[in-house]
Design an enzyme around this catalytic site. Structure first.
Site, short mmCIF file in Angstrom:
data_model
loop_
_atom_site.label_atom_id
_atom_site.label_comp_id
_atom_site.label_asym_id
_atom_site.label_seq_id
_atom_site.Cartn_x
_atom_site.Cartn_y
_atom_site.Cartn_z
N GLN A 179 3.26 9.21 24.84
CA GLN A 179 2.78 10.47 25.35
C GLN A 179 2.41 11.41 25.73
O GLN A 179 2.90 12.67 26.50
CB GLN A 179 2.97 10.62 23.32
CG GLN A 179 4.00 10.98 22.60
CD GLN A 179 5.61 11.58 22.91
OE1 GLN A 179 5.78 12.40 24.32
NE2 GLN A 179 6.20 11.16 22.86
N CYS A 325 12.73 9.64 14.98
CA CYS A 325 12.63 8.18 14.58
C CYS A 325 12.91 8.74 13.09
O CYS A 325 13.51 8.19 12.22
CB CYS A 325 12.34 6.89 14.92
SG CYS A 325 11.20 6.67 16.07
N1 PLP Z 1 4.87 5.51 19.65
C1 PLP Z 1 5.17 7.09 20.34
C2 PLP Z 1 3.49 8.09 19.95
C3 PLP Z 1 5.71 7.57 19.81
O1 PLP Z 1 6.07 8.93 20.58
C4 PLP Z 1 7.45 6.67 20.03
C5 PLP Z 1 8.71 7.38 20.54
O2 PLP Z 1 8.65 8.45 19.95
C6 PLP Z 1 7.43 5.62 20.23
C7 PLP Z 1 5.81 4.89 19.60
C8 PLP Z 1 8.09 3.90 20.18
O3 PLP Z 1 8.67 3.89 21.52
P1 PLP Z 1 10.16 3.70 21.89
O4 PLP Z 1 10.94 4.41 22.03
O5 PLP Z 1 9.84 2.85 23.17
O6 PLP Z 1 9.68 2.14 21.31
#
Ligand code: PLP
Length: 396
Positions: A179, A325
């Protein structure tokens, strides 16, 4: 109906210039970067140029950048890779209680494999204390993983101070900066970071591509076994168009980062001030100043965050509760609970995450549209305190 997108921490739209840069690699320049002929060399050159772009944005060397399939993979690669490679030195990992699931669930998986994990508490702003990191490190600790900025509340961690602690104690330091990259200035050397995860779709690049910075000399086992791509650190034919898109996206983000941060901070404050002036019983979650420029998390008492999201969606505004998520799950956010927010307040939380296309007019539209939605929901909610018998009786 005009649609206003205020969910940029979930994902961002692809920048036009990024799409333009990618298109040739989806059409004519389709080579496999491992091939020795002209087509292969074309793809290889494009990947290496993108590697330079990513390295430059982070203050790293190009050969310290490994391209991955997403931010989640970068986090898994860093944490499992270091844990597995250093098993003979120790089995302890230190992380925080407000990490994204990509880190949290990876740590839980390793716990099931016999590793020990310390989940550090945070203060009411969602901040991890560097002293707590120092206190948690033992001679069995092989990795500290603390996120750069939180995806729900936007709080920015004291990364340089944690980096310093890790350096002094000789422990590898990974940060999930998914982020933060493109929103905050980052120099991995100044910050004492050994590994850093990023993801293209959070910075106006394509989905399905990420990167992991791995400082030279850090040992990590690969997640994927197969070919010798990415310096044997990630087997698989490279996603050339995606990687080219990531390189361009990060370059463009860094170019206008300072002015965009200032603009988004002003919009965020306008949004909070507008909502707090018109709606009672609202609380801001997260640090008021050490916060991602476009992120604002607000709890509206006596209502469910999901109901607010649906109400706003009907009015054309896209926001989120918690992280994308978990937004389908009714459970209150683990981040807010770790910050000491009451479960009922946590359940009434909404995350606004502003980005490039948002304007003051968008913010003003939300400030006008949301109060009647909250009023309506509160009128129907069993959580809303009812007037006492005494008040009702005296009003008659
Ligand atoms: N880490 C953080 C802080 C995130 O905000 C996200 C996505 O929401 C992820 C990991 C996962 O990333 P990706 O969607 O590219 O797998």
């Amino acid at each position: 109906m005009k649609r206003i997108y205020m969910d940029h921490n979930a994902t961002t739209p692809l920048r036009e210039a990024v799409l333009e840069t990618m298109l040739p690699y989806l059409r004519d320049q389709f080579g496999n970067a491992s091939s020795l002929h002209f087509f292969g060399m074309q793809a290889r050159a494009a990947i290496e140029a993108a590697r330079e772009q990513v390295a430059t944005a982070l203050g790293a060397q190009p050969d310290e950048i490994v391209f991955t399939g997403c931010g989640t993979e970068s986090d898994n690669q860093a944490i499992k890779g270091v844990a597995w490679a250093n098993r003979d030195r120790g089995n302890h990992i230190v992380t925080s209680s407000i990490e994204h699931k990509a880190v949290m669930e990876t740590c839980r998986y390793l716990e099931a494999q016999g590793f020990q994990v310390t989940y550090l508490p945070v203060d009411r702003y969602g901040m991890v204390s560097p002293d707590a990191v120092a206190g948690a490190i033992t001679d069995r600790t092989v990795l500290v993983s603390v996120m750069f900025a939180n995806n729900e509340v936007g709080t920015i961690q004291p990364i340089a101070e944690i980096g310093q602690v890790c350096r002094e104690r000789g422990v590898t330091f990974h940060t999930d900066a998914i982020q933060a990259v493109g929103k905050l200035p980052i120099d991995v050397t100044d910050l004492g970071v050994d590994m850093l995860s990023l993801s293209a779709h959070k910075l106006y690049g394509p989905k399905g591509v990420g990167a992991l910075y791995v400082r030279e000399g850090v040992h990590a086992d690969p997640l994927l076994h197969g070919g010798q791509q990415e310096g044997r650190r990630r087997a698989a034919t490279e996603n050339v168009a995606g990687i080219v898109g990531l390189g361009k996206a990060i370059e463009l983000q860094v170019e206008d980062m300072a002015s965009e941060a200032e603009r988004l901070t002003a919009l965020r404050e306008r949004l909070y001030a507008g909502l707090a002036a018109r709606i009672d019983h609202v609380h801001r979650n997260g640090h008021p100043t050490r916060c991602l420029p476009g992120t604002l998390d607000v709890s509206f008492e006596y209502v469910e965050g999901e109901a607010i999201i649906l109400g706003l969606d009907l009015a054309g505004v896209a926001v989120s509760s918690g992280s994308a998520c978990t937004s389908a799950s009714p459970e209150p956010s683990h981040v807010l609970l770790a910050m000491g927010v009451e479960p009922t307040s946590a359940q009434g939380s909404v995350r606004f995450s502003l980005g490039h296309e948002n304007t003051a007019a968008d913010v003003d539209y939300v400030v006008e549209t949301l109060p009647p939605i909250i009023e309506r929901l509160r009128a129907m909610s069993v959580l809303t305190p009812q007037p006492s018998f005494h008040e009702t009786a005296s009003a008659q």
